[in-house]
Design a protein around this motif. Structure first.
Motif, mmCIF file in Angstrom:
data_model
loop_
_atom_site.group_PDB
_atom_site.id
_atom_site.type_symbol
_atom_site.label_atom_id
_atom_site.label_comp_id
_atom_site.label_asym_id
_atom_site.label_seq_id
_atom_site.Cartn_x
_atom_site.Cartn_y
_atom_site.Cartn_z
ATOM 1 N N LEU A 1 0.845 -1.192 0.000
ATOM 2 C CA LEU A 1 0.000 0.000 0.000
ATOM 3 C C LEU A 1 0.879 1.240 0.000
ATOM 4 N N TYR A 2 0.411 2.277 -0.684
ATOM 5 C CA TYR A 2 1.184 3.503 -0.881
ATOM 6 C C TYR A 2 0.417 4.731 -0.401
ATOM 7 N N LEU A 3 1.176 5.790 -0.139
ATOM 8 C CA LEU A 3 0.589 7.108 0.097
ATOM 9 C C LEU A 3 0.980 8.016 -1.061
ATOM 10 N N ALA B 1 6.131 7.920 5.651
ATOM 11 C CA ALA B 1 6.555 7.528 4.311
ATOM 12 C C ALA B 1 7.956 6.944 4.391
ATOM 13 N N VAL B 2 8.157 5.831 3.702
ATOM 14 C CA VAL B 2 9.493 5.263 3.552
ATOM 15 C C VAL B 2 10.045 5.860 2.267
ATOM 16 N N THR B 3 11.086 6.670 2.365
ATOM 17 C CA THR B 3 11.576 7.397 1.194
ATOM 18 C C THR B 3 12.848 6.805 0.599
ATOM 19 N N SER B 4 13.319 5.690 1.140
ATOM 20 C CA SER B 4 14.521 5.061 0.612
ATOM 21 C C SER B 4 14.208 4.211 -0.612
ATOM 22 N N ALA B 5 15.273 3.871 -1.346
ATOM 23 C CA ALA B 5 15.135 2.990 -2.508
ATOM 24 C C ALA B 5 15.144 1.543 -2.039
ATOM 25 N N ALA C 1 2.814 14.341 -7.843
ATOM 26 C CA ALA C 1 3.534 14.193 -6.577
ATOM 27 C C ALA C 1 4.199 12.821 -6.510
ATOM 28 N N LEU C 2 4.979 12.633 -5.459
ATOM 29 C CA LEU C 2 5.681 11.374 -5.240
ATOM 30 C C LEU C 2 4.802 10.357 -4.519
ATOM 31 N N TRP C 3 5.113 9.088 -4.733
ATOM 32 C CA TRP C 3 4.410 7.964 -4.132
ATOM 33 C C TRP C 3 5.397 7.175 -3.279
ATOM 34 N N TYR C 4 4.994 6.843 -2.058
ATOM 35 C CA TYR C 4 5.850 6.081 -1.156
ATOM 36 C C TYR C 4 5.047 5.016 -0.422
ATOM 37 N N VAL C 5 5.733 3.931 -0.054
ATOM 38 C CA VAL C 5 5.138 2.953 0.842
ATOM 39 C C VAL C 5 5.136 3.544 2.243
ATOM 40 N N LEU C 6 4.346 2.952 3.116
ATOM 41 C CA LEU C 6 4.271 3.422 4.502
ATOM 42 C C LEU C 6 4.917 2.422 5.442
ATOM 43 N N GLY D 1 1.439 -1.638 -11.162
ATOM 44 C CA GLY D 1 2.671 -2.308 -11.562
ATOM 45 C C GLY D 1 3.123 -3.386 -10.591
ATOM 46 N N ASP D 2 2.602 -3.370 -9.375
ATOM 47 C CA ASP D 2 2.910 -4.416 -8.396
ATOM 48 C C ASP D 2 2.007 -5.604 -8.684
ATOM 49 N N LYS D 3 2.581 -6.701 -9.092
ATOM 50 C CA LYS D 3 1.786 -7.876 -9.463
ATOM 51 C C LYS D 3 1.685 -8.908 -8.356
ATOM 52 N N GLY D 4 2.617 -8.900 -7.412
ATOM 53 C CA GLY D 4 2.606 -9.929 -6.388
ATOM 54 C C GLY D 4 2.816 -9.382 -4.992
ATOM 55 N N SER D 5 2.724 -10.266 -4.048
ATOM 56 C CA SER D 5 2.891 -9.942 -2.639
ATOM 57 C C SER D 5 4.262 -9.321 -2.369
ATOM 58 N N GLY D 6 4.259 -8.174 -1.693
ATOM 59 C CA GLY D 6 5.506 -7.538 -1.275
ATOM 60 C C GLY D 6 6.250 -6.756 -2.337
ATOM 61 N N GLU D 7 5.740 -6.699 -3.566
ATOM 62 C CA GLU D 7 6.420 -5.907 -4.595
ATOM 63 C C GLU D 7 6.293 -4.427 -4.270
ATOM 64 N N VAL D 8 7.325 -3.650 -4.602
ATOM 65 C CA VAL D 8 7.348 -2.214 -4.290
ATOM 66 C C VAL D 8 7.785 -1.397 -5.515
ATOM 67 N N LYS D 9 7.269 -1.746 -6.674
ATOM 68 C CA LYS D 9 7.667 -1.088 -7.920
ATOM 69 C C LYS D 9 7.188 0.353 -8.029
ATOM 70 N N GLY D 10 6.215 0.737 -7.215
ATOM 71 C CA GLY D 10 5.722 2.113 -7.247
ATOM 72 C C GLY D 10 6.523 3.057 -6.365
ATOM 73 N N GLN D 11 7.457 2.529 -5.593
ATOM 74 C CA GLN D 11 8.209 3.330 -4.637
ATOM 75 C C GLN D 11 8.985 4.453 -5.317
ATOM 76 N N GLY D 12 8.752 5.686 -4.866
ATOM 77 C CA GLY D 12 9.497 6.846 -5.339
ATOM 78 C C GLY D 12 9.064 7.387 -6.688
ATOM 79 N N LEU D 13 8.016 6.830 -7.274
ATOM 80 C CA LEU D 13 7.557 7.348 -8.568
ATOM 81 C C LEU D 13 6.945 8.734 -8.389
ATOM 82 N N SER D 14 7.163 9.580 -9.382
ATOM 83 C CA SER D 14 6.538 10.896 -9.410
ATOM 84 C C SER D 14 5.495 10.855 -10.514
ATOM 85 N N GLN D 15 4.227 10.715 -10.109
ATOM 86 C CA GLN D 15 3.133 10.621 -11.067
ATOM 87 C C GLN D 15 1.930 11.386 -10.548
ATOM 88 N N PHE D 16 1.210 12.008 -11.463
ATOM 89 C CA PHE D 16 -0.021 12.745 -11.161
ATOM 90 C C PHE D 16 0.229 13.894 -10.186
#
Length: 155
Positions: free
Chosen positions: A43-45, A135-139, A124-129, A107-122
């Motif tokens: 899940l992302y913010l 927000a977790v802002t690391s790579a 603003a930035l997107w981060y996992v919590l 873009g996350d297809k499976g459990s625990g994937e974090v492919k959206g982390q740090g994307l800048s779309q729409f």
């Protein structure tokens, strides 16, 4: 995956079949312990959101579906039940955690994937919590940073 979006604006979001009965859990991912749904989906913010208010556009919901729940959201070990709430939009409920509306990334297809982390779309930035609602802002430590045409991680 099916995402249904209707209407004309951020206030018109529909729940997706992705929600796991509104259950929030913690899973160890490439970013450490992060917030996931009951099926382990990350899940992302969205940084542009206001406390307890989604500002995402209709087009944004096609890429970042809301984490919705028709029942009272539940917490598992490691999640603060007192910080889970819902907001109303178009007669549907979107789950929030520490006031952050929650979203999936298509873009996350499976459990625990974090492919959206740090994307800048729409806009603003997107981060996992993290479980403490920050927000977790690391790579990610075990996969390449996700990027878009216009952005990526800012080191």
């Amino acid at each position: 995956m099916t995402v249904a979006v209707s209407g004309g604006g951020a206030a018109k979001l529909k729940a997706t079949p992705l929600n796991a009965a509104g259950t929030l859990s913690v899973k160890h991912t490439a970013l450490g312990n992060t917030l996931v749904d009951g099926n382990g989906r990350t899940l992302y913010l969205f940084r542009a959101d206001k406390p307890n208010h989604s500002t995402l556009s209709r087009a944004g919901f096609a890429v970042w579906p809301a984490f919705g729940s028709s029942a009272t959201p539940q917490a598992t070990a490691g999640v603060s039940a007192a910080q889970i709430a819902t907001i109303r939009s178009d007669g549907r409920r979107q789950v929030t955690y520490y006031g952050h509306p929650l979203y999936y990334y298509v873009g996350d297809k499976g459990s625990g994937e974090v492919k959206g982390q740090g994307l800048s779309q729409f806009g603003a930035l997107w981060y996992v919590l993290s479980p403490n609602g920050h927000a977790v802002t690391s790579a990610p430590s075990t996969q390449s940073p996700a990027t878009t045409e216009s952005s990526g991680y800012r080191y």
